[in-house]
Design a protein around this motif. Structure first.
Motif, PDB file in Angstrom:
ATOM      1  N   SER A 209       0.764  -1.318  -0.106  1.00 26.21           N
ATOM      2  CA  SER A 209       0.231   0.084  -0.220  1.00 26.21           C
ATOM      3  C   SER A 209       0.670   1.277  -0.005  1.00 26.21           C
ATOM      4  CB  SER A 209      -1.004   0.269   1.514  1.00 26.21           C
ATOM      5  OG  SER A 209      -0.103   0.054   2.345  1.00 26.21           O
ATOM      6  N   LEU A 210       0.227   1.883  -0.746  1.00 24.59           N
ATOM      7  CA  LEU A 210       0.987   3.604   0.122  1.00 24.59           C
ATOM      8  C   LEU A 210       1.323   4.252   1.586  1.00 24.59           C
ATOM      9  CD1 LEU A 210      -0.801   5.384  -2.827  1.00 24.59           C
ATOM     10  CD2 LEU A 210       1.622   4.458  -3.009  1.00 24.59           C
ATOM     11  N   THR A 211       0.249   3.512   2.257  1.00 26.81           N
ATOM     12  CA  THR A 211       0.033   4.179   3.616  1.00 26.81           C
ATOM     13  C   THR A 211       0.575   2.715   4.699  1.00 26.81           C
ATOM     14  OG1 THR A 211      -1.673   4.658   4.487  1.00 26.81           O
ATOM     15  CG2 THR A 211      -0.664   6.470   3.632  1.00 26.81           C
ATOM     16  N   VAL A 212       1.235   3.191   5.534  1.00 30.88           N
ATOM     17  CA  VAL A 212       0.953   1.711   7.010  1.00 30.88           C
ATOM     18  C   VAL A 212      -0.671   1.916   7.207  1.00 30.88           C
ATOM     19  CG1 VAL A 212       1.375   1.602   9.692  1.00 30.88           C
ATOM     20  CG2 VAL A 212       2.786   2.493   7.834  1.00 30.88           C
ATOM     21  N   ASP A 213      -1.539   2.418   7.465  1.00 30.18           N
ATOM     22  CA  ASP A 213      -3.044   2.672   7.381  1.00 30.18           C
ATOM     23  C   ASP A 213      -3.427   2.247   6.811  1.00 30.18           C
ATOM     24  OD1 ASP A 213      -2.554   4.056   9.909  1.00 30.18           O
ATOM     25  OD2 ASP A 213      -3.182   6.355   9.922  1.00 30.18           O
ATOM     26  N   ASP A 214      -2.867   2.239   5.787  1.00 27.06           N
ATOM     27  CA  ASP A 214      -3.885   1.319   4.889  1.00 27.06           C
ATOM     28  C   ASP A 214      -3.431   0.272   4.457  1.00 27.06           C
ATOM     29  OD1 ASP A 214      -5.038   3.615   3.450  1.00 27.06           O
ATOM     30  OD2 ASP A 214      -4.099   3.444   2.041  1.00 27.06           O
ATOM     31  N   ALA A 215      -2.568  -0.608   4.776  1.00 23.30           N
ATOM     32  CA  ALA A 215      -2.178  -2.045   4.946  1.00 23.30           C
ATOM     33  C   ALA A 215      -2.180  -2.320   5.870  1.00 23.30           C
ATOM     34  CB  ALA A 215      -0.807  -1.697   5.371  1.00 23.30           C
ATOM     35  N   LEU A 216      -2.485  -1.604   7.661  1.00 24.92           N
ATOM     36  CA  LEU A 216      -3.165  -2.193   8.712  1.00 24.92           C
ATOM     37  C   LEU A 216      -4.666  -2.157   8.288  1.00 24.92           C
ATOM     38  CD1 LEU A 216      -1.920  -3.221  11.006  1.00 24.92           C
ATOM     39  CD2 LEU A 216      -3.105  -1.108  12.043  1.00 24.92           C
ATOM     40  N   ALA A 217      -5.788  -1.548   7.442  1.00 26.55           N
ATOM     41  CA  ALA A 217      -6.922  -1.923   7.095  1.00 26.55           C
ATOM     42  C   ALA A 217      -6.969  -2.869   6.149  1.00 26.55           C
ATOM     43  CB  ALA A 217      -7.017  -0.394   6.909  1.00 26.55           C
ATOM     44  N   ALA A 218      -6.154  -3.029   5.403  1.00 26.26           N
ATOM     45  CA  ALA A 218      -6.835  -4.818   4.842  1.00 26.26           C
ATOM     46  C   ALA A 218      -6.440  -5.307   5.750  1.00 26.26           C
ATOM     47  CB  ALA A 218      -5.376  -4.327   3.798  1.00 26.26           C
ATOM     48  N   LEU A 219      -5.169  -5.701   6.212  1.00 24.35           N
ATOM     49  CA  LEU A 219      -4.534  -7.059   7.365  1.00 24.35           C
ATOM     50  C   LEU A 219      -5.949  -7.067   7.927  1.00 24.35           C
ATOM     51  CD1 LEU A 219      -2.296  -8.805   8.121  1.00 24.35           C
ATOM     52  CD2 LEU A 219      -1.611  -6.658   9.878  1.00 24.35           C
ATOM     53  N   ALA A 220      -6.737  -5.525   8.879  1.00 19.22           N
ATOM     54  CA  ALA A 220      -7.865  -6.082   9.664  1.00 19.22           C
ATOM     55  C   ALA A 220      -8.718  -6.854   9.485  1.00 19.22           C
ATOM     56  CB  ALA A 220      -8.769  -5.326  10.190  1.00 19.22           C
ATOM     57  N   VAL A 221      -9.226  -6.994   8.029  1.00 17.16           N
ATOM     58  CA  VAL A 221     -10.297  -6.994   7.205  1.00 17.16           C
ATOM     59  C   VAL A 221      -9.926  -9.223   7.077  1.00 17.16           C
ATOM     60  CG1 VAL A 221     -11.449  -5.361   6.260  1.00 17.16           C
ATOM     61  CG2 VAL A 221     -10.268  -6.084   4.631  1.00 17.16           C
ATOM     62  N   MET A 222      -8.449  -8.991   7.240  1.00 15.72           N
ATOM     63  CA  MET A 222      -8.647 -10.390   6.354  1.00 15.72           C
ATOM     64  C   MET A 222      -7.960 -11.584   7.548  1.00 15.72           C
ATOM     65  SD  MET A 222      -6.149  -9.901   2.908  1.00 15.72           S
ATOM     66  CE  MET A 222      -5.214  -8.736   3.071  1.00 15.72           C
ATOM     67  N   ALA A 223      -7.682 -10.681   8.887  1.00 12.52           N
ATOM     68  CA  ALA A 223      -6.866 -11.984   9.751  1.00 12.52           C
ATOM     69  C   ALA A 223      -8.193 -12.733  10.519  1.00 12.52           C
ATOM     70  CB  ALA A 223      -6.395 -10.670  11.146  1.00 12.52           C
ATOM     71  N   GLY A 224      -7.971 -13.591  10.711  1.00  9.05           N
ATOM     72  CA  GLY A 224      -8.688 -14.650  11.271  1.00  9.05           C
ATOM     73  C   GLY A 224      -8.834 -16.273  11.609  1.00  9.05           C
ATOM     74  N   PRO A 225      -8.659 -16.773  11.942  1.00 14.09           N
ATOM     75  CA  PRO A 225      -8.611 -18.354  11.644  1.00 14.09           C
ATOM     76  C   PRO A 225      -9.429 -19.082  10.736  1.00 14.09           C
ATOM     77  CG  PRO A 225      -9.994 -17.796  13.896  1.00 14.09           C
ATOM     78  CD  PRO A 225      -9.364 -16.147  13.487  1.00 14.09           C
ATOM     79  N   ASP A 226      -9.342 -19.801  10.038  1.00 16.18           N
ATOM     80  CA  ASP A 226      -9.533 -20.258   9.618  1.00 16.18           C
ATOM     81  C   ASP A 226      -9.661 -21.908   9.132  1.00 16.18           C
ATOM     82  OD1 ASP A 226     -11.087 -20.991   6.569  1.00 16.18           O
ATOM     83  OD2 ASP A 226      -9.184 -20.265   6.117  1.00 16.18           O
ATOM     84  N   GLU A 227     -10.264 -22.638   9.785  1.00 18.85           N
ATOM     85  CA  GLU A 227     -10.334 -24.254   9.482  1.00 18.85           C
ATOM     86  C   GLU A 227      -9.588 -25.202   8.071  1.00 18.85           C
ATOM     87  OE1 GLU A 227     -14.432 -25.707  10.464  1.00 18.85           O
ATOM     88  OE2 GLU A 227     -14.327 -24.707  12.849  1.00 18.85           O
ATOM     89  N   ALA A 228     -10.145 -23.848   7.070  1.00 15.05           N
ATOM     90  CA  ALA A 228      -9.532 -24.626   5.249  1.00 15.05           C
ATOM     91  C   ALA A 228      -8.263 -24.231   5.360  1.00 15.05           C
ATOM     92  CB  ALA A 228     -10.313 -23.714   3.773  1.00 15.05           C
TER      93      ALA A 228
END
Length: 606
Positions: A218-237
């Motif tokens: 991303s262009l900024t740290v805040d943008d990268a963290l926003a993307a990480l936040a929505v993708m983060a989380g456990p996944d049984e797959a």
């Protein structure tokens, strides 16, 4: 409505945060932003960046269907490295003979879409994600938009170039040995390498399966963290997924300790400009209030040597051994030379390396007991494409000097632009810390990046003002999520205020919930969690209260409501109201309203 941001002086909608704000304000629409990305791709005219592009009309239709402006990535165009599955586009790993059509999105892409992102294409890479240079692909070499003679960096070459060149504000890469960090430096952008297991690898073509992770450009740290936040989380797959909640973004600490290598331990291969830039970056940290603490870098170097000199090469061999046997000429010669060595390793070699790695982990843990993070050059120098093509393995190895050990030691990393050298080459640093400290790195890294005053990407765009860090619960407080009658101004809000609770922020859940209007006095909703990404995002408020007040508050909650753990859209978790499943029988499903306030307002009109 025309875009307020063109390629002229006004760049107000280039970052993820600015794009989402413009969409919510109605000054741009998601469809306009997506169309702008496609137009820029045509104008940039580098066919080596994308391996495949999604049909533009299809992407525009999807953008036009977005109706929930509260989504955290509402209408943001995203590019995806072509070793990560996107339904409807082939996954090639930059090897045509390996190509297949995935039946479904990877988990990471599924979560991006649920957050409002629009996937527009698959980007080029060093074949099978083997390389840090970006020149090992039959689909061509993406041109470095910062300085055209330099390699774009790999293996996530196309993803990094697409962000740097302004084609998309956000892209996915992968990072096993530095592929999400070296391209970030070479393209003057941010590269976030998350903790292992934080983002699911389901739908990722593995390089080294035990070490792989999906990364963010991303262009900024805040943008990268926003993307990480929505993708983060456990996944049984994904059996390598971990249940490791992402912490909230923190303010810059008053007493920050950063580790730097002992004098004489850093290697720059004779690049005095890089050495000077690193020294200046360290001085900048000191000016920001950091205390620099020396540590021994040698155990990290030894760990790095294990990656390609040890048994982890066998993991790369496992991915392509069938193709090596049936069609060896389909594999890039350098990739073939590197991976074929994995066939010669024995089980004894593997255990010997694992024993040594465990010993090195214990040694390096002592480093992090003395500091909050360490700061290193992202890469020791830069190389031209011509130089790398002439000496492909040695120069590639040099670029991984400060990256190859990171996943072996289970660290998280954040690559940041630090300087533009007099010769026009970018220089960057990387913050590293033990797994789980991703948000902490973001909290300090964003301040450093802003303090550099550097333009972002290759288009000399000014950095946006640094956004304020949202209010947070104190160390001795509990965060509580409320969705109905306890909201500000609602009938039961006094139950919070009389306990001295304080409002932190408005927020929204992950799209995992349904909301029902219960038959209670006063009227209340009940929120029920269902399958991940199969429900609705529900607006709520976050409040902070003392543990004693929280105990009194919970004790007074009448059935069928109770307190559970609520997953927020940005990946955080909070204690909050949930409803017993039996209580929703016959209750009206009001999920489409997106929250209790909207339902009450509509009811008042009737």
């Amino acid at each position: 409505m025309p875009s307020r941001s063109t390629d002229g002086a006004n760049h107000v909608t280039e970052t993820v945060a600015a794009i989402v704000a413009a969409h919510r304000a109605g000054t741009m629409t998601p469809a306009q932003t997506v169309a702008r990305s496609y137009q820029r791709i045509r104008e940039h005219n580098d066919p080596a960046i994308f391996i495949s592009l999604r049909d533009e009309n299809e992407a525009l239709v999807e953008a036009g269907r977005l109706t929930d402006p509260t989504l955290p990535l509402y209408g943001v165009p995203v590019a995806v490295k072509d070793n990560i599955d996107v339904k409807g586009l082939p996954t090639t790993a930059a090897c045509p003979a390996f190509s297949y059509m995935p039946a479904q999105d990877s988990t990471a892409v599924t979560r991006l879409r649920a957050a409002g992102a629009i996937i527009i294409g698959k980007t080029n890479l060093d074949q099978f994600a083997t390389g840090l240079v970006g020149v090992r692909s039959p689909y061509g070499i993406p041109k470095n938009p910062v300085r055209g003679d330099l390699v774009p960096g790999g293996s996530s070459s196309g993803s990094a170039v697409a962000v740097s060149a302004g084609l998309v504000p956000l892209s996915l890469g992968t990072d096993t040995a530095g592929s999400g960090r070296v391209p970030a430096m070479l393209n003057n952008i941010v590269g976030l390498k998350p903790s292992l297991g934080l983002i699911s690898n389901a739908g990722l073509v593995p390089a080294c399966r035990t070490l792989d992770c999906i990364s963010v450009f991303s262009l900024t740290v805040d943008d990268a963290l926003a993307a990480l936040a929505v993708m983060a989380g456990p996944d049984e797959a994904d059996p390598f997924s971990r249940n490791r909640p992402l912490a909230s973004l923190a303010t810059f600490p008053a007493k920050l300790k950063l580790g730097i290598p002992k004098s004489g331990q850093l290697i720059f291969f004779g690049d005095r400009e890089a050495e000077k830039a690193y020294g200046e970056a360290c001085k900048r940290w000191q000016s920001l209030g950091a205390d620099l603490v020396e540590f021994d870098l040698e155990p990290f170097y030894e760990t790095a040597r294990l990656l390609y000199e040890g048994p982890w090469v066998a993991e790369r061999y496992l991915v392509i051994r069938d193709l090596l046997a049936s069609s060896p000429d389909a594999i890039h010669p350098v990739t073939r030379e590197i991976t074929i060595g994995g066939a010669r390793l024995t089980a004894a070699d593997t255990f010997s390396a694992l024993y040594r790695l465990q010993a090195l982990r214990r040694v390096t843990e002592r480093t992090f007991a003395q500091c909050d993070a360490i700061v290193l050059p992202t890469a020791p120098t830069v190389y031209s494409t011509a130089d790398v093509l002439a000496n492909p393995i040695e120069l590639n190895s040099r670029l991984g000097t400060y990256t190859n050990f990171v996943n072996l030691l289970d660290l998280c990393g954040l690559a940041l632009p630090a300087a533009m050298r007099p010769d026009g080459a970018p220089f960057g640093i990387t913050l590293l810390a033990p797994a789980g400290r991703d948000a902490e790195l973001a909290g300090i890294g964003r301040v450093f990046h802003a303090d550099t005053g550097l333009a972002i990407g290759a288009k000399a765009l000014p950095q946006p003002p640094l956004a304020a860090v949202p209010a947070q619960a104190g160390a001795d407080e509990i965060t509580v999520a409320v969705v109905g009658a306890h909201l500000s101004g609602m009938a039961l809000n006094h139950e919070l205020t009389t306990l001295a609770a304080r409002l932190l922020e408005e927020a929204v859940t992950a799209p995992d919930y349904r909301l029902y209007a219960l038959d209670t006095t006063p009227p209340k909703p009940g929120m029920l969690r269902i399958e991940p990404d199969a429900g609705h995002a529900i607006k709520l408020e976050l409040w902070a209260m003392s543990p004693a007040a929280f105990g009194k508050f919970v004790a007074a909650i009448p059935p069928p409501l109770s307190i559970g753990t609520i997953r927020l859209a940005d990946g955080r978790q909070a204690k909050g109201f949930i409803v017993e499943p039996a209580a929703i029988n016959g209750a009206k499903d009001i999920s489409d309203y997106g929250g209790w306030r909207a339902f009450i307002a509509e009811k008042a009109k009737a």
